[in-house]
Design an enzyme around this catalytic site. Sequence first.
Site, PDB file in Angstrom:
ATOM      1  N   ARG A 224       0.818  -1.214   0.000  1.00 35.43           N
ATOM      2  CA  ARG A 224       0.000   0.000   0.000  1.00 35.43           C
ATOM      3  C   ARG A 224       0.859   1.274   0.000  1.00 35.43           C
ATOM      4  NH1 ARG A 224      -3.426   0.926  -2.454  1.00 35.43           N
ATOM      5  NH2 ARG A 224      -4.979   2.474  -1.976  1.00 35.43           N
ATOM      6  N   ILE A 225       1.748   1.396   0.970  1.00 37.57           N
ATOM      7  CA  ILE A 225       2.553   2.611   1.068  1.00 37.57           C
ATOM      8  C   ILE A 225       3.589   2.672  -0.051  1.00 37.57           C
ATOM      9  CG2 ILE A 225       4.204   3.903   2.497  1.00 37.57           C
ATOM     10  CD1 ILE A 225       1.256   4.106   3.397  1.00 37.57           C
TER      11      ILE A 225
ATOM     12  N   ARG B 241      14.271 -11.593  -1.555  1.00 33.14           N
ATOM     13  CA  ARG B 241      13.689 -11.709  -0.218  1.00 33.14           C
ATOM     14  C   ARG B 241      14.593 -11.087   0.846  1.00 33.14           C
ATOM     15  NH1 ARG B 241       9.461 -15.459   0.716  1.00 33.14           N
ATOM     16  NH2 ARG B 241       8.731 -16.440  -1.204  1.00 33.14           N
TER      17      ARG B 241
ATOM     18  N   SER C  21       4.904   7.469  12.124  1.00 35.29           N
ATOM     19  CA  SER C  21       3.646   6.929  11.592  1.00 35.29           C
ATOM     20  C   SER C  21       2.806   8.042  10.985  1.00 35.29           C
ATOM     21  CB  SER C  21       2.843   6.255  12.708  1.00 35.29           C
ATOM     22  OG  SER C  21       2.302   7.232  13.584  1.00 35.29           O
ATOM     23  N   CYS C  22       1.775   7.653  10.241  1.00 38.89           N
ATOM     24  CA  CYS C  22       0.880   8.640   9.644  1.00 38.89           C
ATOM     25  C   CYS C  22       0.194   9.463  10.727  1.00 38.89           C
ATOM     26  CB  CYS C  22      -0.152   7.951   8.761  1.00 38.89           C
ATOM     27  SG  CYS C  22      -1.069   6.619   9.574  1.00 38.89           S
TER      28      CYS C  22
ATOM     29  N   THR D 258      -7.020  -0.806   7.856  1.00 34.95           N
ATOM     30  CA  THR D 258      -5.820  -1.001   7.042  1.00 34.95           C
ATOM     31  C   THR D 258      -5.645  -2.489   6.734  1.00 34.95           C
ATOM     32  OG1 THR D 258      -4.399  -1.193   8.993  1.00 34.95           O
ATOM     33  CG2 THR D 258      -4.672   1.013   8.052  1.00 34.95           C
TER      34      THR D 258
ATOM     35  N   ARG E 165     -10.587   2.068  15.200  1.00 34.32           N
ATOM     36  CA  ARG E 165     -10.580   1.666  13.796  1.00 34.32           C
ATOM     37  C   ARG E 165     -12.028   1.618  13.310  1.00 34.32           C
ATOM     38  NH1 ARG E 165      -5.823  -0.280  11.333  1.00 34.32           N
ATOM     39  NH2 ARG E 165      -4.066   0.590  12.517  1.00 34.32           N
TER      40      ARG E 165
END
Length: 338
Positions: free
Chosen positions: A12-13, A79, A150-151, A181, A233
């Site tokens: 996602r980010i 990896r 963090s956001c 999320t 959440r």
Amino acid sequence: MVVKVGINGFGRIGRIVFRNAIEHDDIHIVAVNDPFIEPKYAAYMLRYDTTHGNFKGTIEVDGADLVVNGKKVKFYTERDPAAIPWSETGADYIVESTGVFTTTEKASAHLKGGAKKVIISAPSADAPMYVMGVNNETYDGSADVISNASCTTNCLAPLAKVIHDNFTIVEGLMTTVHSYTATQKTVDGPSAKDWRGGRTAAQNIIPSSTGAAKAVGKVIPDLNGKLTGMAMRVPTANVSVVDLTARIEKGATYDEIKEVIKKASEGPLAGILAYTEDEVVSSDMNGNPASSIFDAKAGISLNKNFVKLVSWYDNEWGYSRRVLDLISYISKVDAKKA
């Protein structure tokens, strides 16, 4: 000066950082690594996004690599971070967005492949944390691995800084009403460490923990031990909102507090802290690049020393923009020291 950047983890980010980089004049994404995605699938995921819409540009696959807006992006599938040959592409700054390698020791593996600096797109237990507009000027180039926090910390810290600088925060509690999320569940499932967190994300308001408020004490040392918080959440796909309830030493009316925040949003924190008096809701903030959008009409005060402040943030887009802003900033500091 154009900074060559690599991304490890095209989730996602990672993908939202890539999209933001297209709009960032001095950032060039030259390589991506993700062992779980093949190039064709990476191109598909970058092209189509349910939350932020279709990619505005061209995306092609050339063998094992991507070609985005005519520029080749090397695609690796290693990896082990130590095995990624970042030096092949000249990627000096690496966005570590897997969510796995969040300590200095683990993230340092990227340096073995030729990277100069690693920026973790998550809080870190031991890497120094920087929040743009708050403590980025304390960066001196000595750390090879840093965290963009963090956001939620990126939303809360600029607001807390303005309030503390002008009125002195005695103590405060934060609640972030946070969109669900990828770590949450589409249906009820096992979640041994957090039973409530295992419940269906789209059908529940789920109380949860967050270290975002305490982390403010790391980027604003004067507030260490004065803030803590929790999360709720909620069933929305994106955009979250911080509710900061604080006791302030220097009494002020709510209008006086609003004026100080508005002034900061137009001055030293322009682009990071925004200000609105519109009757907005969460979806209006989707795609907003600011870290924190203060909602002047949503806050309240009990008296001149006790106030509740509300600030929105796109927990994907705004946060990803700050990752790139931080890279742009530290690259200039590093260049002066070279």
